[in-house]
Design an enzyme around this catalytic site. Structure first.
Site, PDB file in Angstrom:
ATOM      1  N   CYS A  13       0.830  -1.206   0.000  1.00 17.98           N
ATOM      2  CA  CYS A  13       0.000   0.000   0.000  1.00 17.98           C
ATOM      3  C   CYS A  13       0.864   1.255   0.000  1.00 17.98           C
ATOM      4  CB  CYS A  13      -0.906  -0.017   1.230  1.00 17.98           C
ATOM      5  SG  CYS A  13      -1.819   1.517   1.501  1.00 17.98           S
ATOM      6  N   GLN A  46     -10.923  19.220   7.071  1.00 19.76           N
ATOM      7  CA  GLN A  46      -9.639  18.672   7.507  1.00 19.76           C
ATOM      8  C   GLN A  46      -9.817  17.232   7.987  1.00 19.76           C
ATOM      9  OE1 GLN A  46      -6.644  19.840   7.176  1.00 19.76           O
ATOM     10  NE2 GLN A  46      -7.118  21.923   6.525  1.00 19.76           N
ATOM     11  N   TYR A  78      -9.409  31.591  -0.278  1.00 20.36           N
ATOM     12  CA  TYR A  78      -9.610  30.149  -0.443  1.00 20.36           C
ATOM     13  C   TYR A  78     -10.282  29.616   0.826  1.00 20.36           C
ATOM     14  CZ  TYR A  78      -5.880  30.945  -3.904  1.00 20.36           C
ATOM     15  OH  TYR A  78      -5.102  31.438  -4.925  1.00 20.36           O
ATOM     16  N   ASP A 128      -5.114  30.333   2.510  1.00 20.21           N
ATOM     17  CA  ASP A 128      -5.155  28.874   2.635  1.00 20.21           C
ATOM     18  C   ASP A 128      -5.364  28.252   1.260  1.00 20.21           C
ATOM     19  OD1 ASP A 128      -5.349  26.296   3.569  1.00 20.21           O
ATOM     20  OD2 ASP A 128      -7.339  26.527   4.438  1.00 20.21           O
ATOM     21  N   CYS A 142      -0.413  23.232   2.873  1.00 22.47           N
ATOM     22  CA  CYS A 142      -0.356  21.776   2.972  1.00 22.47           C
ATOM     23  C   CYS A 142       0.793  21.198   2.159  1.00 22.47           C
ATOM     24  CB  CYS A 142      -1.682  21.153   2.529  1.00 22.47           C
ATOM     25  SG  CYS A 142      -2.194  21.573   0.851  1.00 22.47           S
TER      26      CYS A 142
END
Length: 393
Positions: free
Chosen positions: A78, A229, A258, A323, A350
């Site tokens: 995986c 999130q 955003y 963001d 992120c």
């Protein structure tokens, strides 16, 4: 074709969930290894100028190496997790090293001594945290997870990083339409939902279940396929970091760019003046307007952020929450923000590479990175979240 095995000394970590080694002068990007180890690595891909490989035998282990808690993690298995073979403390240090390297190389910050570049843990530990999981279904109707950099599906008995409410759903013990995708959600309000798609990026094949999410004293009613999130403690950590960085004053104007359904706006609104959320997604804007209708100083502007900010009527702003998606804000948006002269920008990122590139652009326009928090909101994976404070020089 005969498998190609290389014996290499493993070097530093790099952005992407691997470490860098060298073999006969060529860079080798090795997964399932740790810095300082000596391993036998199976070449999985040859590219011009570099190789990709999996560490299939560890000859000299790192003291940070542990037995992976998931039997489906490892070479050829995986691809959802990158660092199950490292202790949780070591994972966060590896991510901190990645952030430092990206800020130095792409962000152009030569001196990081004034910034705390440290990826912090969130409560709950490294397992059983993920509240949204997407399962792929193979040609025989078996659900599972994708092999790394592959469309192959690895059937699994359960995902160890999935939230317990998701692990309890009847998904992995039944057959699904071959080639489909099954998405499971466990919300912060205790709701669970399952939706299916005929293809990974296709529309849902049936009704989309509604769910509730709670944050900043408000409740949002969203489609199960909407964005939120995935770590249960992420929203509280990120909004707390943003509020601390911006330190809003009662009369100040703020933008939440955003902004999705307006979570950051909801946290800011009680402490400042008008807050404008800019978001392109119609469903997110509708959900935000419903959830935050009692906060009369919040307004939503639906549209692409770059196009909205290109309008000259958007003149005055004191505080900005930025963001953007994984690709970053980009030069046009950064220039549009800097041109308005806000006293503080809190950038929620992120992806450390995109964040570093935008930090460099801000630097060219007179804004320095003066504060930094980073959170391990995706344990066992290469991903983490950064919240950076940019202030005018």
């Amino acid at each position: 074709m005969t498998p190609e095995l290389l014996e290499v000394e493993v070097g530093p970590v790099a952005h992407g969930g691997f470490c860098v080694a060298r073999h006969e002068g060529q860079a080798v990007f090795v997964r399932h290894a740790l810095p300082g180890e000596r391993v036998r690595a199976l070449v999985t891909e040859r590219r011009k100028g570099f190789l990709r490989a999996d560490a299939v035998e560890v000859l000299l282990p790192s003291p940070d190496r542990v037995i992976a808690p998931c039997p489906f993690a490892g070479p050829g298995a995986c691809g959802g997790c990158d660092w199950q073979h490292a202790s949780w403390d070591a994972q966060r240090e590896l991510k901190s090293q990645v952030l430092r390297e990206q800020l130095a190389r792409l962000g152009g910050i030569s001196d990081l001594n004034d910034l705390s570049v440290l990826v912090e843990p969130l409560p709950g530990g490294p397992l059983s945290w993920r509240t949204r999981v997407q399962y792929a279904v193979d040609a025989e109707g078996r659900p599972g997870l994708h092999r790394h950099r592959s469309s192959d599906v690895i059937p699994v008995d359960r995902c160890r990083i999935a939230h317990p409410a998701i692990q309890a759903l009847p998904i992995l013990d039944r057959a699904w339409p071959p080639g489909s995708t099954v998405e499971a959600t466990a919300s912060s309000a205790g709701d669970t939902a399952v939706l299916t798609r005929a293809a990974r990026t296709g529309p849902p094949t049936g009704p989309v279940p509604p769910i509730r999410e709670r944050a900043a004293g408000h409740e949002w009613h969203l489609d199960a396929g909407g964005f939120w999130q995935v770590h249960p403690h992420a929203v509280e950590a990120f909004t707390g970091a943003v509020l601390a960085q911006l330190a809003p004053e009662p009369a100040e104007r703020a933008w939440d760019l955003y902004g999705g359904a307006g979570v950051f706006a909801a946290a800011l609104a009680p402490h400042c003046g008008p807050v404008t959320v800019v978001e392109a997604d119609r469903r997110a804007v509708a959900a935000g307007r419903r959830a935050l209708r009692d906060l009369t100083n919040i307004t939503f502007a639906r549209g692409d952020v770059a196009q909205v900010l290109a309008n000259p009527r958007w003149r005055r702003v004191d505080l900005v929450v930025l963001d953007p998606p994984r690709s970053g804000a980009g030069r046009a948006v950064v220039e549009a923000i800097a041109a308005r002269g806000p006293r503080a920008v809190s950038y929620v990122a992120c992806d450390p590479a995109a964040f570093a590139r935008d930090v460099r652009t801000f630097g060219e326009l007179g804004y320095d990175l003066t504060g930094l928090r980073a959170f391990d909101s995706f344990p066992m994976t290469q991903h983490f979240e950064t919240v950076g404070l940019l202030t005018p020089r």
